[in-house]
Structure formats: C-alpha cells, structure tokens
Scaffold this motif. Structure first.
Motif, PDB file in Angstrom:
ATOM      1  N   ARG A 115       0.885  -1.047   0.189  1.00 39.25           N
ATOM      2  CA  ARG A 115      -0.045   0.008   0.144  1.00 39.25           C
ATOM      3  C   ARG A 115       0.790   1.047  -0.053  1.00 39.25           C
ATOM      4  NH1 ARG A 115      -3.081  -3.064  -1.410  1.00 39.25           N
ATOM      5  NH2 ARG A 115      -5.204  -3.692  -0.538  1.00 39.25           N
ATOM      6  N   PHE A 116       0.489   2.253  -0.337  1.00 39.76           N
ATOM      7  CA  PHE A 116       0.970   3.462  -0.720  1.00 39.76           C
ATOM      8  C   PHE A 116       0.132   4.696  -0.323  1.00 39.76           C
ATOM      9  CE2 PHE A 116       2.734   0.348  -3.538  1.00 39.76           C
ATOM     10  CZ  PHE A 116       4.035   0.677  -3.300  1.00 39.76           C
ATOM     11  N   TYR A 117       0.840   5.850   0.199  1.00 33.00           N
ATOM     12  CA  TYR A 117       0.095   7.088   0.371  1.00 33.00           C
ATOM     13  C   TYR A 117       0.206   7.933  -0.934  1.00 33.00           C
ATOM     14  CZ  TYR A 117       0.810   6.209   5.395  1.00 33.00           C
ATOM     15  OH  TYR A 117       0.460   5.447   6.297  1.00 33.00           O
ATOM     16  N   ALA A 118      -0.653   8.817  -1.037  1.00 32.33           N
ATOM     17  CA  ALA A 118      -0.980   9.613  -2.530  1.00 32.33           C
ATOM     18  C   ALA A 118       0.354  10.381  -2.969  1.00 32.33           C
ATOM     19  CB  ALA A 118      -1.790  10.683  -2.250  1.00 32.33           C
ATOM     20  N   ASP A 119       1.485  10.521  -2.168  1.00 29.84           N
ATOM     21  CA  ASP A 119       2.636  10.998  -2.497  1.00 29.84           C
ATOM     22  C   ASP A 119       3.627   9.692  -3.026  1.00 29.84           C
ATOM     23  OD1 ASP A 119       3.687   9.965  -0.290  1.00 29.84           O
ATOM     24  OD2 ASP A 119       4.279  11.703   0.449  1.00 29.84           O
ATOM     25  N   GLY A 120       3.107   8.489  -2.994  1.00 25.98           N
ATOM     26  CA  GLY A 120       3.910   7.535  -3.382  1.00 25.98           C
ATOM     27  C   GLY A 120       4.903   6.832  -2.357  1.00 25.98           C
ATOM     28  N   THR A 121       4.844   7.402  -0.980  1.00 18.56           N
ATOM     29  CA  THR A 121       5.477   6.800   0.024  1.00 18.56           C
ATOM     30  C   THR A 121       4.830   5.630   0.548  1.00 18.56           C
ATOM     31  OG1 THR A 121       5.992   8.996   0.960  1.00 18.56           O
ATOM     32  CG2 THR A 121       6.361   6.981   2.457  1.00 18.56           C
ATOM     33  N   PRO A 122       5.560   4.440   0.571  1.00 12.42           N
ATOM     34  CA  PRO A 122       5.046   3.071   0.912  1.00 12.42           C
ATOM     35  C   PRO A 122       4.579   3.149   2.302  1.00 12.42           C
ATOM     36  CG  PRO A 122       7.152   2.943   0.107  1.00 12.42           C
ATOM     37  CD  PRO A 122       7.349   4.264   0.145  1.00 12.42           C
ATOM     38  N   VAL A 123       3.454   2.451   2.535  1.00 11.34           N
ATOM     39  CA  VAL A 123       2.768   2.430   4.034  1.00 11.34           C
ATOM     40  C   VAL A 123       3.859   1.172   4.559  1.00 11.34           C
ATOM     41  CG1 VAL A 123       0.968   1.883   5.660  1.00 11.34           C
ATOM     42  CG2 VAL A 123       0.422   3.052   3.266  1.00 11.34           C
ATOM     43  N   ASN A 124       4.571   1.355   5.583  1.00 10.10           N
ATOM     44  CA  ASN A 124       5.538   0.529   5.923  1.00 10.10           C
ATOM     45  C   ASN A 124       4.937  -0.039   7.316  1.00 10.10           C
ATOM     46  OD1 ASN A 124       6.243   2.413   8.236  1.00 10.10           O
ATOM     47  ND2 ASN A 124       7.663   3.576   6.908  1.00 10.10           N
ATOM     48  N   PRO A 125       5.440  -1.191   7.762  1.00 12.16           N
ATOM     49  CA  PRO A 125       5.070  -1.770   9.105  1.00 12.16           C
ATOM     50  C   PRO A 125       4.992  -0.870  10.024  1.00 12.16           C
ATOM     51  CG  PRO A 125       6.820  -3.228   7.815  1.00 12.16           C
ATOM     52  CD  PRO A 125       6.843  -1.884   7.271  1.00 12.16           C
ATOM     53  N   GLN A 126       5.724   0.144  10.289  1.00 14.08           N
ATOM     54  CA  GLN A 126       5.368   1.055  11.258  1.00 14.08           C
ATOM     55  C   GLN A 126       4.022   1.986  11.420  1.00 14.08           C
ATOM     56  OE1 GLN A 126       8.488   0.891   9.710  1.00 14.08           O
ATOM     57  NE2 GLN A 126       9.412  -0.613  11.434  1.00 14.08           N
ATOM     58  N   HIS A 127       3.983   2.213   9.975  1.00 16.13           N
ATOM     59  CA  HIS A 127       2.579   3.070   9.883  1.00 16.13           C
ATOM     60  C   HIS A 127       1.522   1.941   9.933  1.00 16.13           C
ATOM     61  CE1 HIS A 127       5.064   5.278   6.576  1.00 16.13           C
ATOM     62  NE2 HIS A 127       4.747   5.982   7.529  1.00 16.13           N
ATOM     63  N   PHE A 128       1.745   0.862   9.750  1.00 11.88           N
ATOM     64  CA  PHE A 128       0.496  -0.096   9.930  1.00 11.88           C
ATOM     65  C   PHE A 128       0.356  -0.315  11.508  1.00 11.88           C
ATOM     66  CE2 PHE A 128       0.299  -1.732   5.443  1.00 11.88           C
ATOM     67  CZ  PHE A 128      -1.047  -1.273   5.250  1.00 11.88           C
ATOM     68  N   GLN A 129       1.423  -0.355  12.209  1.00 13.67           N
ATOM     69  CA  GLN A 129       1.434  -0.653  13.463  1.00 13.67           C
ATOM     70  C   GLN A 129       0.592   0.525  14.383  1.00 13.67           C
ATOM     71  OE1 GLN A 129       2.325  -3.582  14.841  1.00 13.67           O
ATOM     72  NE2 GLN A 129       1.161  -2.788  16.695  1.00 13.67           N
ATOM     73  N   THR A 130       0.850   1.777  13.878  1.00 11.24           N
ATOM     74  CA  THR A 130       0.161   2.724  14.254  1.00 11.24           C
ATOM     75  C   THR A 130      -1.180   2.638  14.197  1.00 11.24           C
ATOM     76  OG1 THR A 130       1.872   4.303  13.888  1.00 11.24           O
ATOM     77  CG2 THR A 130      -0.375   5.296  14.180  1.00 11.24           C
ATOM     78  N   TYR A 131      -1.688   1.986  13.027  1.00  8.47           N
ATOM     79  CA  TYR A 131      -3.115   2.079  12.765  1.00  8.47           C
ATOM     80  C   TYR A 131      -3.549   0.844  13.817  1.00  8.47           C
ATOM     81  CZ  TYR A 131      -2.316   4.750   8.421  1.00  8.47           C
ATOM     82  OH  TYR A 131      -1.863   5.843   7.885  1.00  8.47           O
ATOM     83  N   LEU A 132      -3.008  -0.358  13.846  1.00  5.34           N
ATOM     84  CA  LEU A 132      -3.105  -1.420  14.596  1.00  5.34           C
ATOM     85  C   LEU A 132      -3.408  -0.876  15.944  1.00  5.34           C
ATOM     86  CD1 LEU A 132      -1.096  -4.366  12.920  1.00  5.34           C
ATOM     87  CD2 LEU A 132      -3.719  -4.093  12.964  1.00  5.34           C
ATOM     88  N   ASP A 133      -2.432  -0.102  16.635  1.00  6.45           N
ATOM     89  CA  ASP A 133      -2.531   0.168  17.956  1.00  6.45           C
ATOM     90  C   ASP A 133      -3.795   1.008  18.320  1.00  6.45           C
ATOM     91  OD1 ASP A 133      -0.160  -0.841  18.410  1.00  6.45           O
ATOM     92  OD2 ASP A 133       1.301   0.806  18.163  1.00  6.45           O
ATOM     93  N   ASN A 134      -4.200   1.944  17.124  1.00  7.98           N
ATOM     94  CA  ASN A 134      -5.294   2.676  17.544  1.00  7.98           C
ATOM     95  C   ASN A 134      -6.592   1.696  17.745  1.00  7.98           C
ATOM     96  OD1 ASN A 134      -6.603   5.049  18.065  1.00  7.98           O
ATOM     97  ND2 ASN A 134      -7.124   5.498  15.964  1.00  7.98           N
ATOM     98  N   THR A 135      -6.697   0.382  16.853  1.00  6.16           N
ATOM     99  CA  THR A 135      -7.648  -0.151  17.207  1.00  6.16           C
ATOM    100  C   THR A 135      -8.078  -0.721  18.530  1.00  6.16           C
ATOM    101  OG1 THR A 135      -6.587  -2.568  16.789  1.00  6.16           O
ATOM    102  CG2 THR A 135      -7.622  -1.239  14.710  1.00  6.16           C
ATOM    103  N   ASN A 136      -7.071  -0.640  19.395  1.00  4.14           N
ATOM    104  CA  ASN A 136      -7.239  -0.680  20.859  1.00  4.14           C
ATOM    105  C   ASN A 136      -7.496  -1.947  21.338  1.00  4.14           C
ATOM    106  OD1 ASN A 136      -7.199   0.751  23.533  1.00  4.14           O
ATOM    107  ND2 ASN A 136      -9.345   1.096  23.299  1.00  4.14           N
ATOM    108  N   ARG A 137      -6.936  -3.049  20.807  1.00 10.19           N
ATOM    109  CA  ARG A 137      -7.387  -4.449  21.068  1.00 10.19           C
ATOM    110  C   ARG A 137      -6.693  -4.723  22.374  1.00 10.19           C
ATOM    111  NH1 ARG A 137      -5.667  -7.491  15.579  1.00 10.19           N
ATOM    112  NH2 ARG A 137      -6.332  -9.417  16.793  1.00 10.19           N
ATOM    113  N   ASP A 138      -5.817  -3.868  22.753  1.00  4.02           N
ATOM    114  CA  ASP A 138      -5.106  -4.224  24.204  1.00  4.02           C
ATOM    115  C   ASP A 138      -6.131  -3.882  25.351  1.00  4.02           C
ATOM    116  OD1 ASP A 138      -2.766  -5.140  23.077  1.00  4.02           O
ATOM    117  OD2 ASP A 138      -1.623  -3.084  23.253  1.00  4.02           O
ATOM    118  N   ALA A 139      -6.925  -3.178  24.995  1.00  6.33           N
ATOM    119  CA  ALA A 139      -8.007  -2.674  26.080  1.00  6.33           C
ATOM    120  C   ALA A 139      -9.175  -3.564  26.175  1.00  6.33           C
ATOM    121  CB  ALA A 139      -8.575  -1.131  25.660  1.00  6.33           C
TER     122      ALA A 139
END
Length: 478
Positions: A115-139
């Motif tokens: 996956r990529f952002y509009a400027d062509g920057t790849p969505v890297n594992p750290q980006h995805f981890q930020t999104y996953l963290d916001n799903t709040n599964r730890d709570a």
C-alpha cells in the motif's frame, strides 16, 4: 451562434422574442448534438439518457413484482439465511474478548499486498502498527459491553480508525483502500468498541462491520432506537440527495444531507406544530431526526423537509417504472469507491435503489452475486456464451447482472442489444474500425452490455457468473 444584428428586416417586439427563443433552442440542440458526438460510450443516444425513454417501452410480467407482504418475507428470509446480513439491535449486550478480538481482526488486518500514500510513500510496517494500535485491542476485557446508537450524519466506514488514504501499487487515487462503505442518518448500529484515541467506534450496521467517526453516532437505549427505526409512519428519501430545511437556531437539523433510501419517522398530528424554528410548517414534512448531544448521547429533534423535495410517504411500489426512475436519479453522479466522494459504487448504487422499495441486500457485489436469494441463473467457466445470451433475452427491468467485482442493472433492449445502467469506473470496447478503446466512465452511466470489454481478450459477457432477479421466489437457476 447567430447574431440578431445580421437580420436587417424590421420586426415587431413579439417577432424578435420568438426569433430569440428559436435561436436559444437551436443553440441548445446544437450543444446537445456536439456533446453527444463527443461521447465515449458506443451506441447510446441522447434519448436513451432519459428515464422516460425506457419507461415507455412495453413491460412484461409486471404482476410478478413483489407486494409489501412478499418484500417483508423476502427480507426475513435474507436476514435469517445470509451471514452478511444482521439486525444490529439483536447483537448480544456483551461480547467476550475472543469474539470481539476476532471481529476487529476481520476488518482491521494488514493487507498482503503493498500500500502507498498519495505521494508514493510506501505504507511501512511502522505505519500499519500505528493503525493497529489505534484499534485498541489491548483494552479488550474478558466481558465487553455493547452499546447501541443511531447515525446522525452520513459518514464513511473505514478499514482502520483513520482518515488516511492509501492506495495499491497502481496508485489510482480514486480507490482509497481504507474506504469500506458508509452509514446514513437514521440507521441503527451496534457499537462494539472504541479506538485508543477515542475518536472512532467499531460499529455493525445491517450489512457491514467497520470503523466510523465517533461524532457521527449518538448512543441511546435499545428501546429508544428500536422505536425510532420501526416507526410505521415514515418519510422516505427517494431523490439521490435531499436536504433538511435551513435552521439558524439548531445546526444539528439544518441542511443535513439525506441520501436515497434514508427513512425518518413522521410526526403524528398531535406532535406537529404550526410554526417551528421561525417558519410555518404548512409547506413542510415534520420528521424525527436523531442528533448527538455534547456527551455523545442520543436526542431526537424535529426537522423540516419541504414538500416539493424528492421524497415519499412510505416505500415506493416495486415496479419497473419506479426502478428506472430511481436508477436515473443517480445518472452522472461520480463513481465513489466504497461510497467515497459523497457518492457510491456499483453495489451502493444498486442497494440504494432497492432500499426505496424496502428491499435490503448485502454490501459487496460478491456477497450479492453468491447470495441464494431471488431467482439466480448461475454460470461458470464451462458455461457456453449461448446459454448466457438465452437468459439475457428473457431479462426484466431491474434484473442484476454480476461479473467479478461488479454489478449492473438491466434497463431494456434497443436494436437487438441489451442495455444496462451501472456505476462503473473503467470503459473498454472494440470500435467498428477495429481499434481497442480504453477510457473511463467514472460515473453512473447507460451502456450497452455485449460490447463492453474487461481487456482485449475478455468481454463482460465472458465473465458473467450470475443473473439475479429480485423476487420472492427463491430458487436456483442453471
């Protein structure tokens, strides 16, 4: 454009106005002809872009359309037998940790492709981890309370609790891969979970589970919400988009967009007021509208909708005439993947049309095409083209034609070829001189069916895997 100064004869004022009117009409006709000549859609005339053109064609088997009782039975059967359809208010009041965790994972998972952002920057594992963290599964707790709410404004349903737009390697910026669907005012939802930043809810509506912005949902009691959605007297939005009247003193009910298929309770005669918000109500419908209080709780306010708006008291009759009328109200609306761009995609287009008759369906085309409801004519890779053509010859207005990832609504036949109306992005076909044309529709469009190509070697016809008639006779065809 003609210049009146070129005409040297003397004319009366009335004659001059007649001439001016004639020139305006001539110019409009010329512009229409020029616009048509520039069309990239083959075999479609300007007349075919009018609902009345198709409505004037003879209709067979009109008596086979469903009546109110049959539509109710159809919906009951669908909700009882499809895993993709749920009554959100029947959701359990508590969910255990494993069940809720699985629900979050079912929508919010890292894709296998890049996956990529509009400027062509790849969505890297750290980006995805930020999104996953916001799903709040730890709570998640061992037992998690479920809340219920009503949608107060049209809002996107998202893969992750974020508005970030991401794209696949083709970098088609019209196709945000985090965009799933949408919810609309007055819809009931089960609220299953809250994001870590407390700005998003994980919600289940009648045909989808995804993340929605928290300020689009008002939390109330199940009884309050049930009374709202099951109100017997309601106003149905039958236009593509309708807006409530402007109210300077109450912005929550002012100029709110209501899309086709939205239904709102009508106030009883005893509840109606002769004047409201500083205006007479004599020329408006008074409807109940859910609003969100500052603390997130649900209140119900009165909204006004002008009587000349494209609305109906109760559901529309399920007829060919109404099917065509409803479909053409979206003609020209830009394609919106997953209801993006304040529009809709192919299944949103079909779904909103059928909702005006009180008929509900799964969200995605694959779920609809595979669904064992209605009358289905199924095909596989071994099916002969002749067998598909034989079914197409017997199509009725409103029948749904499925190819992988897409659905079309049948309009009728013209010059011995079938025509459809659909919400579609791409366009490809072979021209009469043997050239292969590729371009875009990117809008609700009328097109021929047989001439459309998916690529140089494959036609739409090749890939048809189901033709479905929405009726109470639930049988499987060939």
């Amino acid at each position: 454009m003609f210049n009146l100064a070129l005409f040297k004869f003397k004319a009366s004022r009335w004659q001059q106005r007649v001439l001016q009117l004639w020139l305006v009409l001539y110019s409009l006709a010329l512009c229409s002809a020029l616009a048509h000549s520039a069309s990239n859609i083959p075999d479609v005339s300007p007349q075919q872009l009018n609902a009345q053109y198709w409505q004037a064609k003879p209709v067979s088997d009109e008596d086979k359309r469903m009546k109110t009782s049959q539509i109710k039975a159809f919906n009951q059967h669908l909700f009882a037998n499809s895993e993709h359809m749920v009554h959100p208010l029947e959701t359990q009041s508590v969910l255990d940790k494993i069940t809720l965790d699985n629900k979050i994972a079912s929508i919010s998972s890292v894709p296998s492709s890049a996956r990529f952002y509009a400027d062509g920057t790849p969505v890297n594992p750290q980006h995805f981890q930020t999104y996953l963290d916001n799903t709040n599964r730890d709570a998640l707790k061992n037992i998690n309370e479920v809340q219920f709410g009503l949608v107060v404004r049209r809002s996107a349903l998202r893969t992750f609790p974020t508005l970030d737009r991401v794209f696949n390697e083709q970098m088609d910026l019209d196709l945000d891969r985090f965009q799933e669907s949408a919810v609309f005012p007055g819809e009931a939802v089960a609220v299953l979970h809250q994001s870590a930043d407390q700005r998003w809810y994980l919600v289940q509506n009648y045909n989808y589970l995804a993340w929605v912005q928290q300020d689009a949902i008002a939390i109330g009691s199940k009884q309050q919400i049930q009374e709202f959605v099951e109100h017997q007297d309601f106003l149905l939005i039958t236009g593509s988009k309708v807006f409530t009247s402007y109210v300077p003193s109450e912005p929550r009910v002012s100029q709110l967009q209501l899309d086709m298929g939205v239904k709102l309770p009508l106030l009883s005669e005893a509840q109606q007021q002769p004047e409201l918000y500083g205006q007479s109500t004599a020329t408006s419908y008074e409807v109940a509208l859910p609003v969100r209080n500052d603390d997130g709780s649900l209140s119900v306010k009165t909204a006004l909708i002008g009587r000349t708006q494209d609305v109906n008291v109760g559901y529309l009759a399920y007829t060919s005439h109404n099917l065509i009328a409803q479909a053409f109200k979206f003609l020209g609306e830009r394609y919106g993947w997953g209801h993006d761009y304040n529009g809709r995609d192919c299944t949103g287009f079909v779904g909103e049309i059928y909702k005006t008759f009180g008929i509900f369906m799964p969200r995605n085309s694959g779920q609809q095409g595979a669904g064992e409801y209605g009358i289905n004519h199924r095909f596989d890779d071994k099916s002969e083209i002749s067998s598909k053509l034989a079914v197409i010859e017997q199509l009725q207005v409103g029948d749904l034609i499925y190819i992988p990832g897409h659905v079309m609504l049948y309009l009728g036949e013209e010059n011995n070829q079938p025509f459809v109306i659909h919400d579609v992005k791409g366009l490809a076909y072979w021209t009469p001189d043997g050239n292969y044309y590729t371009g875009v529709l990117n809008a609700v469009s009328v097109t021929p069916l047989i001439k459309l190509q998916l690529n140089k070697e494959t036609t739409y016809l090749d890939k048809i895997y189901n033709i479905k008639r929405i009726t109470h006779n639930s049988t499987v065809g060939q």
